[in-house]
Write a protein that holds these residues in place. Sequence first.
Motif, PDB file in Angstrom:
ATOM      1  N   THR A  32       0.837  -1.195   0.000  1.00 44.97           N
ATOM      2  CA  THR A  32       0.000   0.000   0.000  1.00 44.97           C
ATOM      3  C   THR A  32       0.875   1.250   0.000  1.00 44.97           C
ATOM      4  OG1 THR A  32      -1.711  -1.214   1.199  1.00 44.97           O
ATOM      5  CG2 THR A  32      -1.906   1.174   1.197  1.00 44.97           C
ATOM      6  N   TRP A  35       1.804   2.017  -3.527  1.00 43.41           N
ATOM      7  CA  TRP A  35       0.672   2.653  -4.196  1.00 43.41           C
ATOM      8  C   TRP A  35       0.589   4.128  -3.792  1.00 43.41           C
ATOM      9  CZ3 TRP A  35      -2.536   1.418  -8.077  1.00 43.41           C
ATOM     10  CH2 TRP A  35      -2.602   0.086  -8.486  1.00 43.41           C
ATOM     11  N   TYR A  51      -8.511  10.582 -11.023  1.00 42.40           N
ATOM     12  CA  TYR A  51      -8.883   9.416 -10.224  1.00 42.40           C
ATOM     13  C   TYR A  51     -10.398   9.247 -10.327  1.00 42.40           C
ATOM     14  CZ  TYR A  51      -9.958   6.468  -6.243  1.00 42.40           C
ATOM     15  OH  TYR A  51     -10.432   5.454  -5.456  1.00 42.40           O
ATOM     16  N   GLU A  53     -13.852   6.512  -9.383  1.00 44.00           N
ATOM     17  CA  GLU A  53     -14.464   5.314  -8.803  1.00 44.00           C
ATOM     18  C   GLU A  53     -15.707   5.082  -9.636  1.00 44.00           C
ATOM     19  OE1 GLU A  53     -14.918   5.662  -4.562  1.00 44.00           O
ATOM     20  OE2 GLU A  53     -12.770   5.997  -4.282  1.00 44.00           O
ATOM     21  N   PRO A  61      -7.447  10.083  -3.388  1.00 40.36           N
ATOM     22  CA  PRO A  61      -7.486   9.627  -2.001  1.00 40.36           C
ATOM     23  C   PRO A  61      -6.118   9.118  -1.541  1.00 40.36           C
ATOM     24  CG  PRO A  61      -8.218   7.869  -3.395  1.00 40.36           C
ATOM     25  CD  PRO A  61      -7.882   9.047  -4.307  1.00 40.36           C
ATOM     26  N   ALA A  63      -3.939   5.862  -0.484  1.00 42.66           N
ATOM     27  CA  ALA A  63      -3.972   4.466  -0.938  1.00 42.66           C
ATOM     28  C   ALA A  63      -4.699   3.575   0.065  1.00 42.66           C
ATOM     29  CB  ALA A  63      -2.554   3.952  -1.172  1.00 42.66           C
ATOM     30  N   VAL A  66      -8.371   3.629  -0.547  1.00 41.15           N
ATOM     31  CA  VAL A  66      -8.805   2.883  -1.738  1.00 41.15           C
ATOM     32  C   VAL A  66      -8.901   1.400  -1.420  1.00 41.15           C
ATOM     33  CG1 VAL A  66      -8.272   2.271  -4.133  1.00 41.15           C
ATOM     34  CG2 VAL A  66      -7.766   4.569  -3.299  1.00 41.15           C
ATOM     35  N   ARG A  69     -11.888   0.043   0.861  1.00 44.54           N
ATOM     36  CA  ARG A  69     -13.273   0.156   0.406  1.00 44.54           C
ATOM     37  C   ARG A  69     -13.919  -1.232   0.366  1.00 44.54           C
ATOM     38  NH1 ARG A  69     -14.192   2.229  -4.706  1.00 44.54           N
ATOM     39  NH2 ARG A  69     -12.638   0.758  -5.388  1.00 44.54           N
ATOM     40  N   ALA A  76     -11.915   1.320  -8.824  1.00 44.91           N
ATOM     41  CA  ALA A  76     -11.097   2.535  -8.707  1.00 44.91           C
ATOM     42  C   ALA A  76     -10.014   2.505  -9.780  1.00 44.91           C
ATOM     43  CB  ALA A  76     -10.468   2.617  -7.323  1.00 44.91           C
ATOM     44  N   PHE A  92      -6.730  -0.429  -9.241  1.00 45.85           N
ATOM     45  CA  PHE A  92      -6.451  -0.766  -7.848  1.00 45.85           C
ATOM     46  C   PHE A  92      -7.036  -2.133  -7.504  1.00 45.85           C
ATOM     47  CE2 PHE A  92      -6.053   3.726  -8.255  1.00 45.85           C
ATOM     48  CZ  PHE A  92      -5.119   4.124  -7.323  1.00 45.85           C
TER      49      PHE A  92
END
Length: 166
Positions: A32, A35, A51, A53, A61, A63, A66, A69, A76, A92
């Motif tokens: 992460t 990312w 970015y 979603e 956001p 990482a 993301v 979630r 994403a 992602f």
Amino acid sequence: MPPDLLWDDVQPLFDPGLTGSLPDLCVPATSTGDWQTLLDLAASGQWRYEYTEGDVASPLPRAEAVFSRPLDAETASLRVWPAPHMLAIFRFYDPTQIDFDVDLREIHGQERLDVFCAFLKTIGQRLGKPVLMDAEGGDPRSHPILGYRVEDDQVAVVHGPLPLRG
């Protein structure tokens, strides 16, 4: 400084008829934190980015947010334009590998190849990890056709798997 790759030498690797128009690229063995480094790189202003979603554009956001979630959340994506009319789409899917693709129809000629190589090199240098490319639907970790090599600090044609760094 000479280019990493010469268009005349690698042109067949960028033929959508042979490799598919959207080759698979990845940075293996990530976290992460890696990312987040990629998100910070996008936000640095070096490239235009968006970015989303699902189909909804959102502020960039963290990482961790993301990947925390719900599993049924909208997909994403991070769209990055290293140059006008050259798009890379990061998805992602998993914190342990950064997956993305580019459209080979946007990479023709030495100038565009140099931009593409610089993009891969920037990502690889920032993360300290290889960036691998394989044909569409392939597995870049096992059969890369080209990639950024950390130990050489260059993008090169690959004749076998690149060593992975954790």
